[in-house]
Design an enzyme around this catalytic site. Structure first.
Site, mmCIF file in Angstrom:
data_model
loop_
_atom_site.group_PDB
_atom_site.id
_atom_site.type_symbol
_atom_site.label_atom_id
_atom_site.label_comp_id
_atom_site.label_asym_id
_atom_site.label_seq_id
_atom_site.Cartn_x
_atom_site.Cartn_y
_atom_site.Cartn_z
ATOM 1 N N GLY A 34 0.827 -1.210 0.000
ATOM 2 C CA GLY A 34 0.000 0.000 0.000
ATOM 3 C C GLY A 34 0.854 1.250 0.000
ATOM 4 O O GLY A 34 2.005 1.225 -0.443
ATOM 5 N N THR A 35 0.285 2.339 0.508
ATOM 6 C CA THR A 35 0.995 3.616 0.481
ATOM 7 C C THR A 35 1.321 4.057 1.902
ATOM 8 O O THR A 35 0.487 3.931 2.800
ATOM 9 C CB THR A 35 0.123 4.685 -0.211
ATOM 10 O OG1 THR A 35 -0.246 4.182 -1.484
ATOM 11 C CG2 THR A 35 0.857 5.986 -0.393
ATOM 12 N N LYS A 52 0.239 3.557 7.153
ATOM 13 C CA LYS A 52 0.213 2.796 5.900
ATOM 14 C C LYS A 52 -1.216 2.428 5.574
ATOM 15 O O LYS A 52 -1.926 1.865 6.414
ATOM 16 C CB LYS A 52 1.049 1.532 6.036
ATOM 17 C CG LYS A 52 2.499 1.813 5.872
ATOM 18 C CD LYS A 52 3.296 0.543 5.707
ATOM 19 C CE LYS A 52 4.764 0.889 5.783
ATOM 20 N NZ LYS A 52 5.604 -0.278 5.694
ATOM 21 N N ASP A 149 9.420 -11.424 4.882
ATOM 22 C CA ASP A 149 9.780 -10.548 3.762
ATOM 23 C C ASP A 149 10.916 -9.609 4.185
ATOM 24 O O ASP A 149 10.868 -8.417 3.929
ATOM 25 C CB ASP A 149 8.535 -9.752 3.338
ATOM 26 C CG ASP A 149 8.726 -9.052 1.997
ATOM 27 O OD1 ASP A 149 9.641 -9.457 1.256
ATOM 28 O OD2 ASP A 149 7.954 -8.122 1.699
HETATM 29 N N1 LIG Z 1 8.480 3.520 9.569
HETATM 30 C C1 LIG Z 1 8.950 4.229 8.547
HETATM 31 N N2 LIG Z 1 9.751 5.281 8.775
HETATM 32 C C2 LIG Z 1 10.253 6.005 7.738
HETATM 33 N N3 LIG Z 1 9.966 5.746 6.451
HETATM 34 C C3 LIG Z 1 9.150 4.713 6.172
HETATM 35 C C4 LIG Z 1 8.599 3.897 7.200
HETATM 36 N N4 LIG Z 1 7.836 2.944 6.618
HETATM 37 C C5 LIG Z 1 7.913 3.157 5.296
HETATM 38 N N5 LIG Z 1 8.695 4.204 5.023
HETATM 39 C C6 LIG Z 1 9.010 4.713 3.685
HETATM 40 O O1 LIG Z 1 7.825 4.779 2.935
HETATM 41 C C7 LIG Z 1 8.018 4.328 1.619
HETATM 42 C C8 LIG Z 1 7.018 3.219 1.308
HETATM 43 O O2 LIG Z 1 7.264 2.163 2.191
HETATM 44 P P1 LIG Z 1 6.523 0.755 2.123
HETATM 45 O O3 LIG Z 1 7.008 -0.070 3.270
HETATM 46 O O4 LIG Z 1 5.068 0.948 1.994
HETATM 47 O O5 LIG Z 1 7.005 0.136 0.778
HETATM 48 P P2 LIG Z 1 8.426 -0.380 0.343
HETATM 49 O O6 LIG Z 1 9.250 -0.686 1.546
HETATM 50 O O7 LIG Z 1 9.001 0.616 -0.598
HETATM 51 O O8 LIG Z 1 8.060 -1.706 -0.406
HETATM 52 P P3 LIG Z 1 7.545 -3.084 0.204
HETATM 53 O O9 LIG Z 1 6.079 -3.072 0.110
HETATM 54 O O10 LIG Z 1 8.147 -4.092 -0.704
HETATM 55 O O11 LIG Z 1 8.030 -3.220 1.612
HETATM 56 C C9 LIG Z 1 9.465 3.881 1.516
HETATM 57 O O12 LIG Z 1 10.243 4.901 0.937
HETATM 58 C C10 LIG Z 1 9.900 3.696 2.946
HETATM 59 O O13 LIG Z 1 11.269 3.996 3.133
#
Ligand SMILES: Nc1ncnc2c1ncn2[C@@H]1O[C@H](COP(=O)(O)OP(=O)(O)OP(=O)(O)O)[C@@H](O)[C@H]1O
Length: 699
Positions: A34-35, A52, A149
């Site tokens: 998701g986003t 998220k 994962d």
């Molecule tokens: N707890 C957090 N603190 C800071 N940045 C975050 C955090 N969680 C996610 N992000 C940032 O938000 C963006 C989207 O993260 P998300 O985890 O949704 O997807 P992803 O890690 O890019 O892919 P995946 O779904 O494969 O894990 C990324 O750039 C990630 O670094």
């Protein structure tokens, strides 16, 4: 259930407030689940958190319940190496997860930065980061939670410390469905057993940590190849490469053991942490943190000392001003300039120590005068209130004494009490409740309930401020609330120096005859013990109005849920259960020290393998056939029959390199786009092809 992506509208519609509390600040990015948005928690000092949003439009009601349940369990886990899971809720068609914000971003970014700058990560850092990750993984595995994962994009940096994100999220998202359908394109960290669909267990997470370790040392993936298929083949069949020679042999050995192909021979996180090289490194790390903490403490002490000195100077100046205004009295109000005798601060004018006060000092004196006046008024009002309260209490006590006094002594006779017993409605049974027993002591009034709450509130505030060790803290409101629920025997204990131990006891006789009618009578059942200091002992009150009774019943219902929660109390370290308002997580630094110490002390760690319930056992030919059939079914579920057939045919050709040279991953993805909306949904088709090839090879 394959989570679909949130709509464009929602992604761009920022400055939203979700759950009446989370104010969206900006979009961080989108991933498979998701986003992610950066948001401010309005109910928690506007603290930054990550929200998220996962689109779950097609989630069944029972799946939603499962997801909420999983999320509730995750919110109870606390570890310095795990991104704290704060909250979850459903917002329209979105399942929202709120987690800690890690300002340092993710490890994938960090590695890219290193690559760009042409620098490498030294062994000390690699070790420290890997140990932090292993400690976190060990903690989660001991609580039977797998990650499934683990990759650099799921590892975050906060205050220079590693934190694993999305731990357990797979369970929330997938319920009991096969997790494979959510992997959309990154096989780099997947273990051989996962790729062969032989089952996912805790050792598979260790494999992924091994891959991350290689990436830290080389800034490259451990298994590379032209296209996903090639990567998968390498993972299953080829030995892991050695680390570059600039890293020690010891480190290389640790790395190699984490990438042993057979999960049964691969060590668990606990076992890796017990390898001599890792143990030595942990001991050094612990010392370094302790030294750092010592110097921080020293700095803190110096800072406090200088602040104190400033305050003292300020105070002495204010004292001077106070004595000045006391000597000049109200004349200040009329005069614009003031000259007083004395040798205090201020500008001296002429000889003889006479001084003229500055405008600022005059203003200060005025403010002091006003504040003093207000304080006097308040003091007076409080005195009047106190007298009124005491009188009211005395009257109440006397009236009660008279009621309980036998008639021959001038009282109303004992039976009167029962007749007068307050009738409240039990909302759950909708029948009047008449208390069977009358409390000893006098009846509580609303004011006294309030008074008790206030006393409790103040006590808790005082204790919280006295605390020297972080750990379990109850916010006063929450504590008072719990106490006023007064239900089953329950102890809220704060096991730290200056402990506040509050015991709530049910004093009813739980005879079965009474059980049916037994209401919740909060204040009466409260016994509050303040173990180390003055003892507060309250026994009073039944809810005196139906409204009050209703409130208490509602609280009781909540409380039952809390009791359910408390079954999991043992999974929490460094804080009690519940949302973070009620729990103060230990300072990460100290918590990490504790976990290092624990890992060093542990003579025998758990060696049980945590397996995933959703995966199959040994991979015999028949099991393989079944698995292939199941994956084909899953693919059709995700893509639809027609799209699957097209994607399957296309990928079979593209991966085999027929019709010319093997295509690059980008070319393949672009080709897939002609048949499917989201090419990454086809990763499962790749896995199907891979398994079919494996089956062909072994037959
Ligand atoms: N707890 C957090 N603190 C800071 N940045 C975050 C955090 N969680 C996610 N992000 C940032 O938000 C963006 C989207 O993260 P998300 O985890 O949704 O997807 P992803 O890690 O890019 O892919 P995946 O779904 O494969 O894990 C990324 O750039 C990630 O670094």
């Amino acid at each position: 259930m394959a989570p679909s992506r949130p709509t464009k509208d929602r992604e761009t519609k920022e400055a939203r407030v979700l759950a009446n509390r989370y104010e969206v600040v900006k979009k961080l990015g989108s991933g498979n689940f998701g986003t992610a948005f950066l948001c401010k928690d309005r109910k928690c000092n506007n603290e930054f958190k990550v929200l998220k949003e996962i689109s779950v439009g097609d989630l069944q009601p029972d799946e939603t319940v499962d997801a909420m349940h999983e999320a509730r369990l995750l919110s109870k886990l606390n570890h310095p190496g795990i991104v704290k899971f704060h909250d979850s809720f459903i917002d329209g068609e979105f399942f929202c997860i709120v987690t800690e914000y890690c300002e340092g971003g993710d490890l994938d970014h960090k590695i890219t930065e290193f690559k760009k700058s042409g620098k490498s990560i030294d062994e000390k850092n690699v070790l420290s980061w890997i140990i932090q990750l292993l400690l976190a993984v060990q903690y989660m595995h001991s609580r039977r939670v797998l990650h499934r994962d683990l990759k650099t994009r799921n590892i975050f940096i906060r205050n220079n410390r590693m934190k694993i994100g999305d731990f357990g999220i797979s369970r929330i998202l997938m319920g009991t469905t096969d997790m494979a359908s959510t992997f959309t394109g990154t096989p780099y960290y997947m273990s051989p057993e996962v790729l062969k669909h032989e089952g996912y267990n805790s050792k598979s997470d260790v494999w992924s940590i091994g891959c991350i370790m290689y990436e830290l040392c080389t800034l490259e993936h451990a298994f590379m190849g032209q296209g996903l298929m090639a990567v998968m083949y390498k993972i299953v069949e080829k030995d892991a490469p050695d680390l570059p020679s600039k890293y020690s042999k010891n480190l290389n050995e640790v790395f190699k053991t984490m990438l042993i192909k057979e999960p049964e021979k691969r060590p668990s996180a606990t076992e890796v942490l017990k390898l001599p090289y890792i143990t030595q490194s942990m001991a050094k790390m612990k010392d370094t943190i302790a030294e750092g903490k010592h110097s921080i403490d020293q700095e803190e002490a110096n800072r406090e000392a200088s602040e104190l000195a400033v305050l003292l100077r300020e105070k002495s100046h204010l004292d001077d001003l106070r004595s000045t205004y006391e000597s000049v009295g109200d004349s200040l109000e009329d005069s614009h300039t003031l000259t007083v005798a004395g040798n205090q601060g201020g500008h001296e004018e002429g000889g003889g120590g006479a001084k003229k006060l500055t405008a600022r000092e005059r203003l200060r004196i005025k403010k002091m005068q006003e504040a003093d006046r207000r304080a006097q008024d308040l003091k007076q009002a409080a005195k009047v209130q106190l007298v009124e309260n005491t009188e009211r209490r005395e009257k109440l006590k006397m009236s009660l004494e008279k009621k309980t006094m036998p008639a021959w002594k001038g009282g109303y006779g004992e039976g009167t009490i029962l007749k007068e017993a307050i009738t409240v409605r039990d909302p759950r049974k909708d029948k009047p409740y008449r208390p069977k027993e009358y409390p000893e002591g006098y009846l509580s009034s609303d004011e006294e309930d309030e008074e008790l709450k206030t006393v409790l509130h103040q006590t808790v505030v005082r204790r919280n401020s006295e605390r020297s060790t972080p750990g379990t803290l109850h916010t006063p409101d929450r504590l008072t609330q719990s106490l006023t629920r007064g239900t089953t025997p329950r102890t809220l204990t704060d096991h730290t120096p200056n402990t506040l131990s509050i015991t709530v006891r049910q004093q009813h006789h739980h005879s079965s005859a009474e059980a049916d009618e037994r209401p919740i009578t909060p204040m009466r059942d409260l016994m509050v013990y303040d173990r180390e200091h003055s003892s507060l002992d309250f026994k009073d009150g039944v809810p005196e109005t139906p409204d009050l009774a209703n409130t208490f019943y509602e609280q009781y219902n909540d409380f039952e849920n809390d009791e359910e929660d408390s079954d999991n109390a043992d999974v929490v370290v460094g804080g009690r259960l519940g949302d973070e308002e009620n729990t103060l997580v230990k300072d990460d630094q100290e918590a990490l020290m504790d976990y290092l110490a624990m890992a060093l002390e542990k003579s025998s760690g758990e060696s049980t393998i945590v397996s995933d319930d959703t995966v199959l056992g040994p991979f015999g030919p028949r099991a393989r056939e079944t698995k292939i059939k199941n994956i084909r079914g899953e693919c059709i579920k995700i893509l639809g029959e027609t799209e699957f057939q097209k994607a399957y045919k296309y990928l079979r050709e593209a991966r085999s390199g027929k019709n010319g040279k093997e295509k690059s991953e980008k070319e393949i993805m672009d080709g897939l786009r002609k048949f499917v909306k989201n090419p990454s949904d086809c990763f499962m088709v790749d896995q199907l092809l891979f398994l079919e090839d494996q089956a062909k090879l072994s037959s």
